[in-house]
Design a protein around this motif. Structure first.
Motif, PDB file in Angstrom:
ATOM      1  N   SER A  52       0.830  -1.219   0.000  1.00 44.14           N
ATOM      2  CA  SER A  52       0.000   0.000   0.000  1.00 44.14           C
ATOM      3  C   SER A  52       0.854   1.254   0.000  1.00 44.14           C
ATOM      4  O   SER A  52       0.561   2.236  -0.707  1.00 44.14           O
ATOM      5  N   TYR A  53       1.939   1.237   0.780  1.00 41.14           N
ATOM      6  CA  TYR A  53       2.802   2.409   0.860  1.00 41.14           C
ATOM      7  C   TYR A  53       3.519   2.663  -0.468  1.00 41.14           C
ATOM      8  O   TYR A  53       3.624   3.815  -0.926  1.00 41.14           O
ATOM      9  N   LEU A  54       3.981   1.577  -1.090  1.00 46.57           N
ATOM     10  CA  LEU A  54       4.646   1.733  -2.391  1.00 46.57           C
ATOM     11  C   LEU A  54       3.671   2.274  -3.440  1.00 46.57           C
ATOM     12  O   LEU A  54       4.056   3.053  -4.315  1.00 46.57           O
ATOM     13  N   GLU A  55       2.422   1.886  -3.325  1.00 45.86           N
ATOM     14  CA  GLU A  55       1.414   2.417  -4.246  1.00 45.86           C
ATOM     15  C   GLU A  55       1.159   3.901  -3.974  1.00 45.86           C
ATOM     16  O   GLU A  55       1.040   4.703  -4.911  1.00 45.86           O
ATOM     17  N   GLU A  56       1.102   4.281  -2.697  1.00 45.12           N
ATOM     18  CA  GLU A  56       0.905   5.688  -2.330  1.00 45.12           C
ATOM     19  C   GLU A  56       2.047   6.559  -2.857  1.00 45.12           C
ATOM     20  O   GLU A  56       1.833   7.711  -3.256  1.00 45.12           O
ATOM     21  N   ARG A  57       3.243   6.000  -2.883  1.00 42.72           N
ATOM     22  CA  ARG A  57       4.407   6.751  -3.360  1.00 42.72           C
ATOM     23  C   ARG A  57       4.502   6.762  -4.896  1.00 42.72           C
ATOM     24  O   ARG A  57       5.443   7.323  -5.460  1.00 42.72           O
ATOM     25  N   ASN A  58       3.544   6.117  -5.557  1.00 41.40           N
ATOM     26  CA  ASN A  58       3.533   6.017  -7.017  1.00 41.40           C
ATOM     27  C   ASN A  58       4.778   5.307  -7.571  1.00 41.40           C
ATOM     28  O   ASN A  58       5.283   5.631  -8.644  1.00 41.40           O
ATOM     29  N   ILE A  59       5.249   4.359  -6.797  1.00 45.17           N
ATOM     30  CA  ILE A  59       6.359   3.518  -7.257  1.00 45.17           C
ATOM     31  C   ILE A  59       5.797   2.291  -7.978  1.00 45.17           C
ATOM     32  O   ILE A  59       6.365   1.826  -8.971  1.00 45.17           O
ATOM     33  N   ILE A  60       4.665   1.800  -7.483  1.00 45.97           N
ATOM     34  CA  ILE A  60       3.945   0.707  -8.128  1.00 45.97           C
ATOM     35  C   ILE A  60       2.524   1.171  -8.424  1.00 45.97           C
ATOM     36  O   ILE A  60       2.062   2.170  -7.857  1.00 45.97           O
ATOM     37  N   GLN A  61       1.849   0.436  -9.300  1.00 45.88           N
ATOM     38  CA  GLN A  61       0.456   0.758  -9.565  1.00 45.88           C
ATOM     39  C   GLN A  61      -0.371  -0.516  -9.674  1.00 45.88           C
ATOM     40  O   GLN A  61       0.142  -1.566 -10.082  1.00 45.88           O
ATOM     41  N   LYS A  62      -1.632  -0.434  -9.309  1.00 47.17           N
ATOM     42  CA  LYS A  62      -2.527  -1.583  -9.381  1.00 47.17           C
ATOM     43  C   LYS A  62      -2.989  -1.764 -10.821  1.00 47.17           C
ATOM     44  O   LYS A  62      -3.416  -0.818 -11.472  1.00 47.17           O
ATOM     45  N   ILE A  63      -2.926  -3.007 -11.307  1.00 45.54           N
ATOM     46  CA  ILE A  63      -3.396  -3.279 -12.669  1.00 45.54           C
ATOM     47  C   ILE A  63      -4.563  -4.260 -12.680  1.00 45.54           C
ATOM     48  O   ILE A  63      -5.251  -4.377 -13.697  1.00 45.54           O
ATOM     49  N   LYS A  64      -4.771  -4.967 -11.571  1.00 49.82           N
ATOM     50  CA  LYS A  64      -5.889  -5.908 -11.485  1.00 49.82           C
ATOM     51  C   LYS A  64      -6.425  -5.931 -10.055  1.00 49.82           C
ATOM     52  O   LYS A  64      -5.664  -5.745  -9.102  1.00 49.82           O
ATOM     53  N   SER A  65      -7.713  -6.203  -9.949  1.00 49.04           N
ATOM     54  CA  SER A  65      -8.340  -6.297  -8.626  1.00 49.04           C
ATOM     55  C   SER A  65      -8.651  -7.727  -8.240  1.00 49.04           C
ATOM     56  O   SER A  65      -8.712  -8.054  -7.050  1.00 49.04           O
ATOM     57  N   ALA A  66      -8.900  -8.582  -9.204  1.00 49.59           N
ATOM     58  CA  ALA A  66      -9.264  -9.967  -8.907  1.00 49.59           C
ATOM     59  C   ALA A  66      -8.550 -10.901  -9.884  1.00 49.59           C
ATOM     60  O   ALA A  66      -8.990 -11.063 -11.021  1.00 49.59           O
TER      61      ALA A  66
END
Length: 426
Positions: free
Chosen positions: A395-409
C-alpha cells in the motif's frame, strides 16, 4: 572427421556419377550392422517417389561421435542453467518459468498454425498460481498438463490407453468435434499429410496399424538401457510418423518431448523446446521429411543430430537470457536502492520482488500477484513478514507512485516502467 550423410545424399559420392544400387546396399548393410548402431524393432512408415508409404525397414541410429558430443553438451548446459537459476531469487525463478511456459504453449500452437494470444495464456498461468478457478477456458487443459509434467506428476505411459488419456487431457476443448479420434483410442480412418496439391506423407491407415506402432514405441520409451535423449527424440519422431490422431499430433508430439526432458533435465530446458523449434522451423520440417524418405531406409541419425542441436541452441539462449536479466536485476536494484533510501528494509524487500517480477516476466500477465508476494515472504520469514506487514508495504509503495494496481481480482500491482533502466553500458 567425415560428414555423416543420409543415403539419399551419399549416393552421389564425391564425383558427378551416382553410386550403383549395389554400392548403396553395401553402405546400408555396413551402417545397420555397425558396432555403434542401434537397431530398433520399430518399422516406421516411409514414403517413396510415388507418394506410397510402406514399413519394410527397421528404424536405426548410428551413434556417432557427434551425437555423443551433443548429448554431453546438453547435459552440461542443463547443469549450467541450474547453476545460474540457483543464484536467482525465488520470484525471479518462478517468473521466468512462467514466461517460458507461456512461450512454449504459444509457439507449439504457432508451429501448427493455431493462433493463440500470449496474454490469454499468461492470465491462465497466473490464475493457476492463485488457485483461482473460473469456467474452463481455451488452453487451460494444455497449461495444466505442462504444469503437471514440470511437477513430475505426469502420467507414465505403459499402455495404449495412457497415450489417449494424455491426448484428451492436453487438448481438451482445443479440437473441433470432426477432428476427434474416430476409433476406440485413435483414428481409424486414412489421412495424409501435405498441402492441397501434394501429399508429403501417408501414415498408417487404420487403428490396428497405429496400435502396432505405438505398442512398440511404448516398449522403447520404457527401456532404460537407451540414453534418455535418444529415447526422447525417437519418441518424438515415431509419434509424428505414426500420426495416431486426426488432429493435434504435432502439439502432442512436442509435449511428449518436453515432458521427457523435464524428467531428466532442468525445467528451463523442458520449456524451451517449441521456442527453439519455431526459430528453426524449416529445418524441423526438413529433417522429418528426410527421415520419412524411403531411400534413407529409416536412418534416424541426422534427425537425432539436428534435434539435439536445436535443443542445445534453445538452452544456450536460456542461459544467455538468464544472465542478462540477472545483470539487469543487479544494476536496477542498486539504482532503486539508492533512489528510495528512505524506505524501510521490509518495504525495500517488497520493492525488490516487484523488480524481479518486472525483469523476469514476459509481460504483466505472468507477473507476480499480491497474494504470491504475501505468501512467499510469510513462508520465508513469518515473524518478520506477517501478512499485514506485507500488505502495508504494498500500500505504501502504491501511495508513493512507485507501483500501480493493474488488477483487482486477483489483486496485482506492477513496478512502473519509469523506474526501470533496461539498457545500460556493460
Amino acid at each position: 572427421m567425415l560428414e555423416y550423410k543420409l543415403l539419399e545424399k551419399f549416393k552421389y559420392g564425391t564425383g558427378t556419377q551416382s553410386l550403383s544400387d549395389e554400392e548403396i546396399e553395401k553402405e546400408y548393410q555396413n551402417r545397420i550392422n555397425g558396432y555403434s548402431t542401434r537397431v530398433t524393432n520399430i518399422y516406421p512408415y516411409l514414403i517413396n517417389r510415388n507418394k506410397i508409404s510402406s514399413n519394410h525397414y527397421p528404424l536405426f541410429i548410428v551413434e556417432t561421435v557427434k551425437i555423443n558430443e551433443l548429448f554431453n553438451e546438453i547435459q552440461t548446459e542443463s547443469k549450467n542453467i541450474e547453476k545460474i537459476a540457483t543464484n536467482l531469487p525465488g520470484i525471479a525463478q518462478s517468473g521466468y518459468i512462467n514466461s517460458l511456459l507461456q512461450n512454449e504453449i504459444f509457439f507449439t500452437n504457432e508451429i501448427e498454425g493455431v493462433k493463440t494470444n500470449k496474454e490469454e495464456i499468461g492470465t491462465i498461468i497466473g490464475d493457476s498460481v492463485s488457485k483461482k478457478r473460473n469456467k474452463r477456458r481455451r488452453l487451460e487443459s494444455t497449461i495444466r498438463r505442462y504444469q503437471a509434467a514440470l511437477a513430475k506428476k505426469d502420467i507414465r505411459i505403459e499402455k495404449l490407453e495412457d497415450i489417449r488419456k494424455l491426448y484428451d487431457d492436453l487438448l481438451n476443448g482445443e479440437l473441433a468435434d470432426d477432428d476427434l479420434p474416430d476409433g476406440k483410442l485413435f483414428r481409424n480412418s486414412k489421412v495424409y499429410i501435405g498441402g492441397e496439391t501434394e501429399i508429403i506423407f501417408n501414415p498408417p491407415a487404420n487403428e490396428d496399424l497405429i496400435s502396432i506402432q505405438l505398442t512398440k514405441l511404448i516398449e522403447l520409451m520404457n527401456d532404460d538401457s537407451i540414453n534418455f535423449l535418444e529415447r526422447a527424440f525417437i519418441t518424438h519422431f515415431v509419434f509424428e510418423n505414426t500420426h495416431p490422431f486426426r488432429d493435434g499430433n504435432g502439439r502432442m508430439g512436442r509435449y511428449l518431448l518436453s515432458s521427457y526432458l523435464s524428467k531428466k533435465l532442468d525445467q528451463f530446458t523442458a520449456l524451451s523446446i517449441s521456442s527453439a523449434i519455431h526459430i528453426e522451423v524449416q529445418k524441423y520440417y526438413r529433417i522429418f521429411k528426410d527421415a520419412d524418405n524411403i531411400f534413407n531406409r529409416a536412418d534416424l541419425t541426422i534427425f537425432i543430430t539436428e534435434m539435439a542441436k536445436t535443443v542445445l541452441n534453445g538452452q544456450r539462449r536460456v542461459s544467455e537470457n538468464l544472465l542478462i536479466r540477472k545483470e539487469l536485476l543487479d544494476y536496477n536494484w542498486n539504482h532503486l536502492n539508492n533512489r528510495f533510501d528512505d524506505l524501510t528494509e521490509n518495504e525495500k524487500t517488497v520493492l525488490n520482488i516487484f523488480l524481479q517480477s518486472k525483469l523476469f516476466s514476459n509481460d504483466d500477465s505472468t507477473g507476480v500477484q499480491d497474494r504470491e508476494i504475501i505468501s512467499f515472504l510469510n513462508n520465508t520469514d513469518h515473524k518478520r513478514f506477517p501478512r499485514n506487514t506485507v500488505k502495508d508495504a504494498i500500500s505504501y509503495l502504491e501511495e508513493r507512485n512507485i507501483i500501480q494496481k493493474i488488477k483487482s481480482a486477483p489483486l496485482q500491482h506492477i513496478l512502473l516502467d519509469e523506474y526501470i533502466e533496461k539498457e545500460f553500458n556493460r
